[in-house]
Scaffold this motif. Structure first.
Motif, PDB file in Angstrom:
ATOM      1  N   PHE A 198     -10.840   3.526   1.703  1.00  0.00           N
ATOM      2  CA  PHE A 198     -10.747   2.441   0.721  1.00  0.00           C
ATOM      3  C   PHE A 198     -10.569   1.093   1.417  1.00  0.00           C
ATOM      4  O   PHE A 198      -9.712   0.279   1.058  1.00  0.00           O
ATOM      5  CB  PHE A 198      -9.630   2.745  -0.282  1.00  0.00           C
ATOM      6  CG  PHE A 198      -9.937   3.964  -1.099  1.00  0.00           C
ATOM      7  CD1 PHE A 198     -10.753   3.883  -2.212  1.00  0.00           C
ATOM      8  CD2 PHE A 198      -9.478   5.214  -0.706  1.00  0.00           C
ATOM      9  CE1 PHE A 198     -11.093   5.019  -2.938  1.00  0.00           C
ATOM     10  CE2 PHE A 198      -9.801   6.353  -1.431  1.00  0.00           C
ATOM     11  CZ  PHE A 198     -10.616   6.260  -2.542  1.00  0.00           C
ATOM     12  N   SER A 199     -11.430   0.849   2.397  1.00  0.00           N
ATOM     13  CA  SER A 199     -11.339  -0.369   3.200  1.00  0.00           C
ATOM     14  C   SER A 199     -11.836  -1.598   2.448  1.00  0.00           C
ATOM     15  O   SER A 199     -11.638  -2.724   2.914  1.00  0.00           O
ATOM     16  CB  SER A 199     -12.149  -0.191   4.493  1.00  0.00           C
ATOM     17  OG  SER A 199     -13.488   0.141   4.209  1.00  0.00           O
ATOM     18  N   LEU A 200     -12.476  -1.411   1.299  1.00  0.00           N
ATOM     19  CA  LEU A 200     -12.928  -2.550   0.505  1.00  0.00           C
ATOM     20  C   LEU A 200     -11.774  -3.205  -0.249  1.00  0.00           C
ATOM     21  O   LEU A 200     -11.895  -4.341  -0.706  1.00  0.00           O
ATOM     22  CB  LEU A 200     -14.002  -2.100  -0.497  1.00  0.00           C
ATOM     23  CG  LEU A 200     -15.236  -1.405   0.082  1.00  0.00           C
ATOM     24  CD1 LEU A 200     -16.161  -0.947  -1.042  1.00  0.00           C
ATOM     25  CD2 LEU A 200     -15.980  -2.317   1.045  1.00  0.00           C
ATOM     26  N   ASP A 201     -10.660  -2.487  -0.374  1.00  0.00           N
ATOM     27  CA  ASP A 201      -9.501  -2.989  -1.115  1.00  0.00           C
ATOM     28  C   ASP A 201      -8.549  -3.757  -0.201  1.00  0.00           C
ATOM     29  O   ASP A 201      -8.567  -3.608   1.023  1.00  0.00           O
ATOM     30  CB  ASP A 201      -8.741  -1.823  -1.766  1.00  0.00           C
ATOM     31  CG  ASP A 201      -9.532  -1.171  -2.884  1.00  0.00           C
ATOM     32  OD1 ASP A 201     -10.022  -1.899  -3.760  1.00  0.00           O
ATOM     33  OD2 ASP A 201      -9.666   0.069  -2.868  1.00  0.00           O
ATOM     34  N   HIS A 202      -7.691  -4.562  -0.803  1.00  0.00           N
ATOM     35  CA  HIS A 202      -6.694  -5.332  -0.061  1.00  0.00           C
ATOM     36  C   HIS A 202      -5.822  -4.393   0.771  1.00  0.00           C
ATOM     37  O   HIS A 202      -5.334  -3.374   0.269  1.00  0.00           O
ATOM     38  CB  HIS A 202      -5.830  -6.130  -1.039  1.00  0.00           C
ATOM     39  CG  HIS A 202      -4.781  -6.958  -0.382  1.00  0.00           C
ATOM     40  ND1 HIS A 202      -5.089  -8.028   0.441  1.00  0.00           N
ATOM     41  CD2 HIS A 202      -3.426  -6.874  -0.417  1.00  0.00           C
ATOM     42  CE1 HIS A 202      -3.969  -8.569   0.880  1.00  0.00           C
ATOM     43  NE2 HIS A 202      -2.950  -7.898   0.384  1.00  0.00           N
ATOM     44  N   ASN A 203      -5.686  -4.718   2.028  1.00  0.00           N
ATOM     45  CA  ASN A 203      -4.906  -3.912   2.975  1.00  0.00           C
ATOM     46  C   ASN A 203      -5.484  -2.512   3.187  1.00  0.00           C
ATOM     47  O   ASN A 203      -4.809  -1.637   3.745  1.00  0.00           O
ATOM     48  CB  ASN A 203      -3.438  -3.800   2.541  1.00  0.00           C
ATOM     49  CG  ASN A 203      -2.706  -5.127   2.615  1.00  0.00           C
ATOM     50  OD1 ASN A 203      -3.013  -5.956   3.477  1.00  0.00           O
ATOM     51  ND2 ASN A 203      -1.756  -5.343   1.721  1.00  0.00           N
ATOM     52  N   GLY A 204      -6.728  -2.278   2.741  1.00  0.00           N
ATOM     53  CA  GLY A 204      -7.374  -0.993   2.968  1.00  0.00           C
ATOM     54  C   GLY A 204      -6.740   0.161   2.233  1.00  0.00           C
ATOM     55  O   GLY A 204      -6.790   1.309   2.699  1.00  0.00           O
ATOM     56  N   VAL A 205      -6.160  -0.125   1.051  1.00  0.00           N
ATOM     57  CA  VAL A 205      -5.472   0.906   0.272  1.00  0.00           C
ATOM     58  C   VAL A 205      -5.899   0.789  -1.187  1.00  0.00           C
ATOM     59  O   VAL A 205      -5.948  -0.318  -1.734  1.00  0.00           O
ATOM     60  CB  VAL A 205      -3.939   0.758   0.385  1.00  0.00           C
ATOM     61  CG1 VAL A 205      -3.223   1.729  -0.543  1.00  0.00           C
ATOM     62  CG2 VAL A 205      -3.484   0.988   1.824  1.00  0.00           C
ATOM     63  N   ASP A 206      -6.207   1.914  -1.818  1.00  0.00           N
ATOM     64  CA  ASP A 206      -6.533   1.882  -3.239  1.00  0.00           C
ATOM     65  C   ASP A 206      -5.338   1.310  -4.007  1.00  0.00           C
ATOM     66  O   ASP A 206      -4.206   1.812  -3.876  1.00  0.00           O
ATOM     67  CB  ASP A 206      -6.850   3.296  -3.750  1.00  0.00           C
ATOM     68  CG  ASP A 206      -7.194   3.302  -5.223  1.00  0.00           C
ATOM     69  OD1 ASP A 206      -8.374   3.157  -5.562  1.00  0.00           O
ATOM     70  OD2 ASP A 206      -6.261   3.436  -6.051  1.00  0.00           O
ATOM     71  N   PRO A 207      -5.544   0.271  -4.816  1.00  0.00           N
ATOM     72  CA  PRO A 207      -4.413  -0.422  -5.441  1.00  0.00           C
ATOM     73  C   PRO A 207      -3.676   0.391  -6.491  1.00  0.00           C
ATOM     74  O   PRO A 207      -2.527   0.077  -6.813  1.00  0.00           O
ATOM     75  CB  PRO A 207      -5.062  -1.661  -6.063  1.00  0.00           C
ATOM     76  CG  PRO A 207      -6.495  -1.269  -6.284  1.00  0.00           C
ATOM     77  CD  PRO A 207      -6.834  -0.368  -5.146  1.00  0.00           C
ATOM     78  N   VAL A 208      -4.281   1.417  -7.031  1.00  0.00           N
ATOM     79  CA  VAL A 208      -3.634   2.241  -8.049  1.00  0.00           C
ATOM     80  C   VAL A 208      -2.985   3.472  -7.441  1.00  0.00           C
ATOM     81  O   VAL A 208      -1.847   3.823  -7.756  1.00  0.00           O
ATOM     82  CB  VAL A 208      -4.645   2.652  -9.142  1.00  0.00           C
ATOM     83  CG1 VAL A 208      -4.011   3.631 -10.132  1.00  0.00           C
ATOM     84  CG2 VAL A 208      -5.163   1.418  -9.873  1.00  0.00           C
ATOM     85  N   LEU A 209      -3.692   4.111  -6.530  1.00  0.00           N
ATOM     86  CA  LEU A 209      -3.225   5.391  -5.988  1.00  0.00           C
ATOM     87  C   LEU A 209      -2.488   5.261  -4.661  1.00  0.00           C
ATOM     88  O   LEU A 209      -1.811   6.201  -4.229  1.00  0.00           O
ATOM     89  CB  LEU A 209      -4.414   6.346  -5.824  1.00  0.00           C
ATOM     90  CG  LEU A 209      -5.210   6.609  -7.105  1.00  0.00           C
ATOM     91  CD1 LEU A 209      -6.460   7.414  -6.801  1.00  0.00           C
ATOM     92  CD2 LEU A 209      -4.346   7.316  -8.139  1.00  0.00           C
ATOM     93  N   GLY A 210      -2.633   4.118  -4.008  1.00  0.00           N
ATOM     94  CA  GLY A 210      -1.901   3.889  -2.763  1.00  0.00           C
ATOM     95  C   GLY A 210      -2.384   4.726  -1.593  1.00  0.00           C
ATOM     96  O   GLY A 210      -1.618   4.996  -0.668  1.00  0.00           O
ATOM     97  N   ILE A 211      -3.650   5.138  -1.603  1.00  0.00           N
ATOM     98  CA  ILE A 211      -4.180   5.947  -0.508  1.00  0.00           C
ATOM     99  C   ILE A 211      -5.190   5.136   0.304  1.00  0.00           C
ATOM    100  O   ILE A 211      -5.875   4.259  -0.224  1.00  0.00           O
ATOM    101  CB  ILE A 211      -4.859   7.239  -1.017  1.00  0.00           C
ATOM    102  CG1 ILE A 211      -5.985   6.920  -2.006  1.00  0.00           C
ATOM    103  CG2 ILE A 211      -3.838   8.160  -1.651  1.00  0.00           C
ATOM    104  CD1 ILE A 211      -6.823   8.117  -2.416  1.00  0.00           C
TER     105      ILE A 211
END
Length: 312
Positions: free
Chosen positions: A89-102
């Protein structure tokens, strides 16, 4: 959180002794519905994880857009290039899925079932209440969006799976999957000449039949778009940009089939199809990911994708 074991096709036993590719069975297949043991149909409860490179995931996204379910099922998007640690999930901020935290998809598979030994795949549906995988049954997901989620459809949503055509659609989709949707992978992942040639002929025999079919029909089942059109489109959209060269399905390009090419362009020019089709991501995923032997990571410049917007 531990990432969990990242499984290769060989480890998943997807390559048999003859060199044929046999796709792994889906593990999380509990259906959505209102019967005991089914996954409850609720707005806001589920998150669909996808990657723009993946045709199996792409078709769920197209159906969700056509049906107006974007505010009912949340969407998480992985990078098109699958890493050694799995979909990231590198497209998300800090490389973490914002809902699931993975960070990597295998994390949530390991959390859901520590004994799971298959590949962590997209699309994956996660219950956000439990933070666990509940369904990765890509073959049937669109059927659920089209049926049991119907109370949440937008007012002018198309009927993609009409009652009077369901048996025909299901039969067609089975053939389409084995001979074309998955047929290109059978050719691309084959580890023997005979396995490759068998899949190659399967793919082009089916494309020839579809070219004939569209001589008498605007879409696969007349003048209305159905679930089957979504399933065919996602393969056609990837054909010239990836399958032709990377998977060696190179007898003809899509643009060499006049009816199929016009049909694919018509669908592409519908927003739910075109706006979710990321040709750059498709090229990256197939040419720089684990599908191709490309040690220097050369990303092809072509083909020209502007022709998808030419008039029908």
């Amino acid at each position: 959180m531990a990432i969990g074991k990242v499984v290769t096709s060989e480890e998943a036993k997807e390559i048999d002794k003859s060199g044929k590719f046999n796709r792994q069975q889906n593990h999380f297949t509990t259906p959505f519905g209102d019967q005991p043991g089914m996954l409850p149909v609720e707005s806001g409860r589920y998150r669909l994880l996808w990657a723009a490179v993946c045709p199996w995931a792409h078709r769920s996204i197209i159906a969700i857009k056509l049906l107006g379910l974007e505010n009912v099922i949340s969407i998480g998007k992985a990078s098109p290039i699958r890493t050694e640690q799995g979909w990231e999930f590198s497209l998300d901020h800090n490389g973490v899925d914002p809902v699931l935290g993975i960070r990597y998809l295998p994390e949530i598979y390991a959390k859901t079932d520590p004994q799971y030994s298959g590949r962590a795949t997209v699309p994956t549906v996660v219950d956000v209440k439990t933070g666990k995988v509940v369904n990765n049954d890509y073959f049937n997901l669109t059927y659920y969006w089209e049926t049991v989620f119907k109370p949440f459809h937008k007012a002018d949503a198309p009927d993609l799976y009409p009652d009077h055509l369901r048996a025909d659609i299901e039969a067609f989709n089975q053939t389409l999957f084995h001979e074309l949707n998955n047929g290109v992978y059978k050719a691309g992942f084959a580890q023997s000449q005979s396995a490759y040639e068998e899949a190659y002929h399967l793919v082009f025999n089916r494309l020839d039949e579809l070219e004939k079919r569209l001589a008498h029909s605007r879409y696969l089942f007349g003048d209305q778009i159905t679930d089957s059109d979504i399933r065919l489109y996602v393969t056609l959209a990837r054909f010239d940009v990836a399958y032709y060269s990377v998977f060696n399905t190179n007898r003809n390009r899509l643009v060499d089939f006049p009816r199929l090419w016009a049909y694919a362009r018509e669908l592409y020019q519908i927003p739910a199809f075109g706006l979710t089709t990321d040709f750059q991501a498709i090229k990256q995923g197939y040419c720089l990911g684990n599908h191709a032997k490309n040690p220097h990571d050369i990303l092809p410049l072509g083909p020209d994708i502007s022709i998808w917007n030419t008039p029908i």
